[in-house]
Write a protein that holds these residues in place. Structure first.
Motif, PDB file in Angstrom:
ATOM      1  N   TYR A 210       0.845  -1.184   0.000  1.00  0.00           N
ATOM      2  CA  TYR A 210       0.000   0.000   0.000  1.00  0.00           C
ATOM      3  C   TYR A 210       0.883   1.236   0.000  1.00  0.00           C
ATOM      4  O   TYR A 210       1.829   1.341   0.775  1.00  0.00           O
ATOM      5  CB  TYR A 210      -0.928   0.018   1.224  1.00  0.00           C
ATOM      6  CG  TYR A 210      -1.830   1.226   1.233  1.00  0.00           C
ATOM      7  CD1 TYR A 210      -2.941   1.267   0.412  1.00  0.00           C
ATOM      8  CD2 TYR A 210      -1.547   2.324   2.025  1.00  0.00           C
ATOM      9  CE1 TYR A 210      -3.760   2.388   0.390  1.00  0.00           C
ATOM     10  CE2 TYR A 210      -2.350   3.440   2.001  1.00  0.00           C
ATOM     11  CZ  TYR A 210      -3.454   3.465   1.188  1.00  0.00           C
ATOM     12  OH  TYR A 210      -4.253   4.575   1.166  1.00  0.00           O
ATOM     13  N   MET A 211       0.564   2.173  -0.882  1.00  0.00           N
ATOM     14  CA  MET A 211       1.262   3.461  -0.958  1.00  0.00           C
ATOM     15  C   MET A 211       0.241   4.573  -0.836  1.00  0.00           C
ATOM     16  O   MET A 211      -0.922   4.399  -1.200  1.00  0.00           O
ATOM     17  CB  MET A 211       1.994   3.605  -2.298  1.00  0.00           C
ATOM     18  CG  MET A 211       3.193   2.733  -2.437  1.00  0.00           C
ATOM     19  SD  MET A 211       4.084   3.078  -3.968  1.00  0.00           S
ATOM     20  CE  MET A 211       4.877   4.626  -3.578  1.00  0.00           C
ATOM     21  N   TYR A 212       0.716   5.711  -0.358  1.00  0.00           N
ATOM     22  CA  TYR A 212      -0.188   6.850  -0.174  1.00  0.00           C
ATOM     23  C   TYR A 212       0.596   8.133  -0.388  1.00  0.00           C
ATOM     24  O   TYR A 212       1.747   8.232   0.034  1.00  0.00           O
ATOM     25  CB  TYR A 212      -0.782   6.798   1.240  1.00  0.00           C
ATOM     26  CG  TYR A 212      -1.954   7.699   1.434  1.00  0.00           C
ATOM     27  CD1 TYR A 212      -3.138   7.490   0.745  1.00  0.00           C
ATOM     28  CD2 TYR A 212      -1.892   8.765   2.316  1.00  0.00           C
ATOM     29  CE1 TYR A 212      -4.233   8.320   0.922  1.00  0.00           C
ATOM     30  CE2 TYR A 212      -2.977   9.596   2.508  1.00  0.00           C
ATOM     31  CZ  TYR A 212      -4.141   9.361   1.813  1.00  0.00           C
ATOM     32  OH  TYR A 212      -5.224  10.185   1.997  1.00  0.00           O
ATOM     33  N   GLN A 213      -0.034   9.111  -1.033  1.00  0.00           N
ATOM     34  CA  GLN A 213       0.671  10.346  -1.356  1.00  0.00           C
ATOM     35  C   GLN A 213      -0.146  11.578  -0.981  1.00  0.00           C
ATOM     36  O   GLN A 213      -0.029  12.605  -1.612  1.00  0.00           O
ATOM     37  CB  GLN A 213       1.008  10.378  -2.847  1.00  0.00           C
ATOM     38  CG  GLN A 213       1.976  11.469  -3.213  1.00  0.00           C
ATOM     39  CD  GLN A 213       2.370  11.426  -4.668  1.00  0.00           C
ATOM     40  OE1 GLN A 213       1.979  10.550  -5.409  1.00  0.00           O
ATOM     41  NE2 GLN A 213       3.163  12.374  -5.087  1.00  0.00           N
TER      42      GLN A 213
ATOM     43  N   LEU B   4      -1.547  12.667   5.845  1.00  0.00           N
ATOM     44  CA  LEU B   4      -1.747  11.500   6.697  1.00  0.00           C
ATOM     45  C   LEU B   4      -3.114  11.495   7.372  1.00  0.00           C
ATOM     46  O   LEU B   4      -3.703  10.450   7.583  1.00  0.00           O
ATOM     47  CB  LEU B   4      -0.666  11.448   7.774  1.00  0.00           C
ATOM     48  CG  LEU B   4       0.610  10.752   7.382  1.00  0.00           C
ATOM     49  CD1 LEU B   4       1.643  10.899   8.486  1.00  0.00           C
ATOM     50  CD2 LEU B   4       0.385   9.307   7.088  1.00  0.00           C
ATOM     51  N   ARG B   5      -3.625  12.660   7.710  1.00  0.00           N
ATOM     52  CA  ARG B   5      -4.914  12.732   8.420  1.00  0.00           C
ATOM     53  C   ARG B   5      -6.068  12.192   7.568  1.00  0.00           C
ATOM     54  O   ARG B   5      -7.102  11.829   8.081  1.00  0.00           O
ATOM     55  CB  ARG B   5      -5.198  14.150   8.879  1.00  0.00           C
ATOM     56  CG  ARG B   5      -5.387  15.134   7.749  1.00  0.00           C
ATOM     57  CD  ARG B   5      -5.588  16.562   8.239  1.00  0.00           C
ATOM     58  NE  ARG B   5      -5.588  17.486   7.151  1.00  0.00           N
ATOM     59  CZ  ARG B   5      -4.513  18.017   6.587  1.00  0.00           C
ATOM     60  NH1 ARG B   5      -3.328  17.709   7.054  1.00  0.00           N
ATOM     61  NH2 ARG B   5      -4.595  18.842   5.575  1.00  0.00           N
ATOM     62  N   ASP B   6      -5.877  12.115   6.243  1.00  0.00           N
ATOM     63  CA  ASP B   6      -6.922  11.606   5.351  1.00  0.00           C
ATOM     64  C   ASP B   6      -6.839  10.101   5.119  1.00  0.00           C
ATOM     65  O   ASP B   6      -7.695   9.531   4.465  1.00  0.00           O
ATOM     66  CB  ASP B   6      -6.837  12.309   3.989  1.00  0.00           C
ATOM     67  CG  ASP B   6      -7.000  13.808   4.108  1.00  0.00           C
ATOM     68  OD1 ASP B   6      -7.653  14.259   5.059  1.00  0.00           O
ATOM     69  OD2 ASP B   6      -6.467  14.519   3.244  1.00  0.00           O
TER      70      ASP B   6
ATOM     71  N   ASN C  17      -9.611   6.897   3.552  1.00  0.00           N
ATOM     72  CA  ASN C  17      -9.311   6.493   2.188  1.00  0.00           C
ATOM     73  C   ASN C  17      -9.838   5.078   1.942  1.00  0.00           C
ATOM     74  O   ASN C  17      -9.477   4.141   2.652  1.00  0.00           O
ATOM     75  CB  ASN C  17      -7.794   6.532   1.978  1.00  0.00           C
ATOM     76  CG  ASN C  17      -7.396   6.251   0.559  1.00  0.00           C
ATOM     77  OD1 ASN C  17      -7.766   5.236  -0.004  1.00  0.00           O
ATOM     78  ND2 ASN C  17      -6.647   7.161  -0.018  1.00  0.00           N
ATOM     79  N   PRO C  18     -10.703   4.898   0.932  1.00  0.00           N
ATOM     80  CA  PRO C  18     -11.279   3.569   0.689  1.00  0.00           C
ATOM     81  C   PRO C  18     -10.237   2.502   0.355  1.00  0.00           C
ATOM     82  O   PRO C  18     -10.409   1.335   0.702  1.00  0.00           O
ATOM     83  CB  PRO C  18     -12.241   3.791  -0.473  1.00  0.00           C
ATOM     84  CG  PRO C  18     -11.940   5.118  -1.030  1.00  0.00           C
ATOM     85  CD  PRO C  18     -11.214   5.904  -0.004  1.00  0.00           C
ATOM     86  N   CYS C  19      -9.158   2.876  -0.299  1.00  0.00           N
ATOM     87  CA  CYS C  19      -8.113   1.892  -0.613  1.00  0.00           C
ATOM     88  C   CYS C  19      -7.405   1.431   0.664  1.00  0.00           C
ATOM     89  O   CYS C  19      -7.053   0.263   0.796  1.00  0.00           O
ATOM     90  CB  CYS C  19      -7.105   2.460  -1.597  1.00  0.00           C
ATOM     91  SG  CYS C  19      -7.756   2.648  -3.262  1.00  0.00           S
TER      92      CYS C  19
ATOM     93  N   ARG D 122      -9.382   5.378  -6.418  1.00  0.00           N
ATOM     94  CA  ARG D 122     -10.730   5.679  -6.901  1.00  0.00           C
ATOM     95  C   ARG D 122     -11.554   4.383  -6.900  1.00  0.00           C
ATOM     96  O   ARG D 122     -11.718   3.746  -7.912  1.00  0.00           O
ATOM     97  CB  ARG D 122     -10.687   6.237  -8.310  1.00  0.00           C
ATOM     98  CG  ARG D 122     -10.065   7.605  -8.363  1.00  0.00           C
ATOM     99  CD  ARG D 122     -10.278   8.242  -9.737  1.00  0.00           C
ATOM    100  NE  ARG D 122      -9.716   9.550  -9.757  1.00  0.00           N
ATOM    101  CZ  ARG D 122      -8.557   9.861 -10.297  1.00  0.00           C
ATOM    102  NH1 ARG D 122      -7.843   8.948 -10.863  1.00  0.00           N
ATOM    103  NH2 ARG D 122      -8.112  11.107 -10.277  1.00  0.00           N
ATOM    104  N   LEU D 123     -12.023   3.999  -5.725  1.00  0.00           N
ATOM    105  CA  LEU D 123     -12.867   2.805  -5.625  1.00  0.00           C
ATOM    106  C   LEU D 123     -14.316   3.165  -5.728  1.00  0.00           C
ATOM    107  O   LEU D 123     -14.747   4.215  -5.404  1.00  0.00           O
ATOM    108  CB  LEU D 123     -12.618   2.084  -4.291  1.00  0.00           C
ATOM    109  CG  LEU D 123     -11.312   1.333  -4.202  1.00  0.00           C
ATOM    110  CD1 LEU D 123     -11.172   0.721  -2.814  1.00  0.00           C
ATOM    111  CD2 LEU D 123     -11.213   0.253  -5.247  1.00  0.00           C
TER     112      LEU D 123
END
Length: 134
Positions: free
Chosen positions: A48-51, A54-56, A60-62, A133-134
Motif C-alpha cells: 500500500y502506498m499513499y501520497q 496522513l490525516r486523510d 481512504n477507501p483503498c 478511486r474505488l
C-alpha cells in the motif's frame, strides 16, 4: 568572544530560515516545486502506498480495503522520503509536522515501481498513479 559571535550568527540564521514567512523564501533551495514527494508513504510489506495528507488516510477507501485484506500486516505508513539534515531551512518543519514523525522506510526505485504496480492491480487503477478511486 569572536567565536561566540560566529555561533550566535549561525544560530540566528538557522532560526530566521525556519520562521514561517521566511521559510517560503528559503524553500527556493528545494527547487521550483518544493515538497512534491515529501508526502509519500508505504507500508512495510510494500502493498500500500499513499501520497496525500496522513490525516486523510483512515477515510481512504483503498486503505480500508488494504486493512481488511491484510488484517495481520503492519498497517503503519512509513515515509519513504529521508530527512535531509543539511537543509537547515526545513528543521522547523521536521520538528512540528506529522509527516516527518512517521518511521522511515528505505526503499529502492525497484521497490517503488513494484509497489505502484501492485497498487494499480489491487485497487483497479488503470491510470498508473497511486490515486485511489474505488
Amino acid at each position: 568572544m569572536k567565536r561566540y559571535k560566529i555561533i550566535l550568527l549561525v544560530f540566528g540564521f538557522i532560526v530566521l530560515c525556519n520562521i514561517p514567512p521566511l521559510r517560503g523564501l528559503t524553500a527556493i533551495f528545494d527547487g521550483l516545486v518544493p515538497g512534491v514527494f515529501d508526502s509519500m508513504y508505504m507500508t512495510r510489506d510494500h502493498k500500500y502506498m499513499y501520497q496525500e495528507a496522513l490525516r486523510d488516510t483512515l477515510q481512504n477507501p483503498c486503505y480500508v480495503q488494504y486493512v481488511t485484506q491484510n488484517p495481520t500486516a503492519d498497517h503503519t505508513l512509513c515515509r519513504i522520503v529521508p530527512l535531509q539534515s543539511w537543509k537547515i531551512w526545513r528543521w522547523g518543519e521536521y520538528l512540528v509536522e506529522e509527516k516527518w514523525r512517521q518511521p522511515y522506510l528505505e526503499v529502492t526505485y525497484e521497490d517503488i515501481k513494484k509497489a505502484i504496480d501492485y497498487f494499480n492491480k489491487a485497487y483497479h487503477n488503470p491510470t498508473g498513479t497511486i490515486t485511489c478511486r474505488l
